[in-house]
Design an enzyme around this catalytic site. Structure first.
Site, PDB file in Angstrom:
ATOM      1  N   HIS A  98       0.825  -1.233   0.000  1.00 14.33           N
ATOM      2  CA  HIS A  98       0.000   0.000   0.000  1.00 14.33           C
ATOM      3  C   HIS A  98       0.850   1.271   0.000  1.00 14.33           C
ATOM      4  O   HIS A  98       0.305   2.372  -0.119  1.00 14.33           O
ATOM      5  CB  HIS A  98      -0.943   0.034   1.206  1.00 14.33           C
ATOM      6  CG  HIS A  98      -1.888  -1.119   1.241  1.00 14.33           C
ATOM      7  ND1 HIS A  98      -2.724  -1.426   0.192  1.00 14.33           N
ATOM      8  CD2 HIS A  98      -2.124  -2.068   2.188  1.00 14.33           C
ATOM      9  CE1 HIS A  98      -3.424  -2.506   0.489  1.00 14.33           C
ATOM     10  NE2 HIS A  98      -3.079  -2.921   1.695  1.00 14.33           N
ATOM     11  N   ASP A 154      -2.499 -10.850  -1.723  1.00 18.50           N
ATOM     12  CA  ASP A 154      -3.014 -10.314  -0.455  1.00 18.50           C
ATOM     13  C   ASP A 154      -4.515 -10.056  -0.637  1.00 18.50           C
ATOM     14  O   ASP A 154      -4.990  -9.862  -1.757  1.00 18.50           O
ATOM     15  CB  ASP A 154      -2.269  -9.009  -0.135  1.00 18.50           C
ATOM     16  CG  ASP A 154      -2.603  -8.445   1.236  1.00 18.50           C
ATOM     17  OD1 ASP A 154      -1.877  -8.745   2.196  1.00 18.50           O
ATOM     18  OD2 ASP A 154      -3.610  -7.698   1.341  1.00 18.50           O
ATOM     19  N   HIS A 177      -6.070  -7.432   0.040  1.00 23.90           N
ATOM     20  CA  HIS A 177      -6.289  -6.045  -0.372  1.00 23.90           C
ATOM     21  C   HIS A 177      -5.572  -5.729  -1.676  1.00 23.90           C
ATOM     22  O   HIS A 177      -4.498  -6.263  -1.945  1.00 23.90           O
ATOM     23  CB  HIS A 177      -5.779  -5.092   0.719  1.00 23.90           C
ATOM     24  CG  HIS A 177      -6.351  -5.350   2.076  1.00 23.90           C
ATOM     25  ND1 HIS A 177      -5.676  -6.094   3.039  1.00 23.90           N
ATOM     26  CD2 HIS A 177      -7.519  -4.973   2.629  1.00 23.90           C
ATOM     27  CE1 HIS A 177      -6.419  -6.158   4.137  1.00 23.90           C
ATOM     28  NE2 HIS A 177      -7.547  -5.494   3.919  1.00 23.90           N
ATOM     29  N   ASP A 219      -4.308 -12.702   4.655  1.00 21.16           N
ATOM     30  CA  ASP A 219      -5.555 -12.098   5.167  1.00 21.16           C
ATOM     31  C   ASP A 219      -6.782 -12.554   4.390  1.00 21.16           C
ATOM     32  O   ASP A 219      -7.905 -12.130   4.687  1.00 21.16           O
ATOM     33  CB  ASP A 219      -5.465 -10.561   5.263  1.00 21.16           C
ATOM     34  CG  ASP A 219      -4.689  -9.917   4.146  1.00 21.16           C
ATOM     35  OD1 ASP A 219      -4.391 -10.585   3.132  1.00 21.16           O
ATOM     36  OD2 ASP A 219      -4.378  -8.707   4.266  1.00 21.16           O
TER      37      ASP A 219
END
Ligand code: Q9C
Ligand code: ZN
Length: 317
Positions: free
Chosen positions: A136, A170, A172, A259
């Site tokens: 990110h 991931d 995200h 995650d």
């Protein structure tokens, strides 16, 4: 397999993050990396090495100097026990700065670069157990538990030697990584993630983001609904792996997040532990020099098992 790890990440342990204006416990805990390395040590099958120091220019190749300088100065100026939520160079309220944040973030980059360098000589998969995570982190901002984009810095380094595909698994969307290579046709970014209209980072990861200029067609996003389970995930992974094969890369960088696990405390997918071995063995079937870079995954109780299960799928069959 070679694993790169250092306990330098222990210098970065924010006590909290801000969610909708309230201080809540920090999900990106130091114990995440500790339980993974412990499980790997107990497995006893791997060679664990420490990172070496790389010049700061590798970070400048991805991040704006003024952002890097800011993070260094503000980390080093903080008194022990203090936490800073900067007013700029930050995309959200999930990247607090502590006195050890800069040092830990530099070391996470060194972990990724050391693993990338190993890849150039060994051709065997290498796992960079990075903490804090990176995908990110943008050109000039921290966010989403990330400060420097470990995978992007490593991919940038490898891209001097050949074409690089980045597969981001991931939960995200890896906004920072996507943006780093958005204009390039020699670095492919493919991401599987939860639909950003209902999941962090909310502002990127939609299917119409496909790259720009020469890079058009070299960013591919596969958003999936909340509740996605093993079967649907494997089907999308199959598509993503076909995209990668079609691109004919010289190197593969995988941003690995756990995650997507059914019991992840901030997740929304329903992957089960055994599927992580399957994901890894499908990735290994590409038979590319592969660098694995740790991103998210917040269920500390099960992270060790997820990581060793995943790594077991990469072993040659
Ligand atoms: N209510 C990584 O997985 N959002 N970052 C937390 C809690 C922040 C995830 C929301 C998620 C950031 C590397
Ligand atoms: Zn994540």
């Amino acid at each position: 397999m070679t694993i790169v790890y250092t306990d330098a990440h222990l210098a970065h342990q924010p006590p909290h993050e801000i969610y909708e204006g309230e201080l809540v416990a920090y999900a990106e805990k130091a114990a995440r990396a500790e339980v993974i390395i412990k499980a790997i040590r107990e497995q006893g099958e791997h060679r664990i090495i420490a990172p070496k120091e790389f010049p700061i220019e590798h970070i400048y190749a991805v991040h704006q100097r003024s952002y890097v300088d800011f993070l260094q100065k503000r980390s080093e100026k903080l008194e022990k026990g203090r936490v800073l939520y900067p007013s700029y160079f930050i995309s959200d309220t999930y990247a607090p700065v502590t006195p050890g944040t800069y040092v830990a973030s530099c070391q996470a980059v060194n972990v990724a670069l050391t693993a990338a360098e190993q890849l150039l000589t060994s051709q065997q998969p290498v796992y960079a157990l990075c903490r804090p995570p990176g995908h990110h982190a943008e050109h000039h901002s921290m966010g989403g538990y990330c400060y420097f984009n470990n995978a992007a810095v490593a991919a940038m380094y490898l891209s001097a030697q050949g074409k690089v595909a980045i597969l981001d698994i991931d939960l995200h969307h890896g906004n920072g990584t996507q943006h780093t290579f958005y204009d390039r046709d020699d670095v492919l970014y493919v991401s599987l993630h939860a639909d950003p209209s209902v999941m962090y980072p909310h502002i990127s990861g939609f299917t119409d983001e496909q790259g720009r200029g020469a890079g058009l067609g070299y960013t591919i996003n596969y958003p999936m609904p909340l509740g996605t389970g093993d079967k649907q995930y494997l089907a999308k992974l199959h598509q993503a792996l076909q995209d990668i094969q079609h691109f004919k890369p010289d190197f593969l960088v995988v941003s690995v997040g756990f995650d997507t696990f059914i019991k992840d405390p901030i997740g929304g997918f329903k992957l089960t532990i055994p599927v992580y071995k399957q994901l890894a063995s499908h990735i290994a079937d590409l038979q590319l020099p592969t660098l694995l870079v740790q991103e998210g995954g917040y269920n500390v109780e099960h992270l060790g098992m997820m990581a060793t299960t995943f790594l077991s799928g990469l072993q040659p069959r």
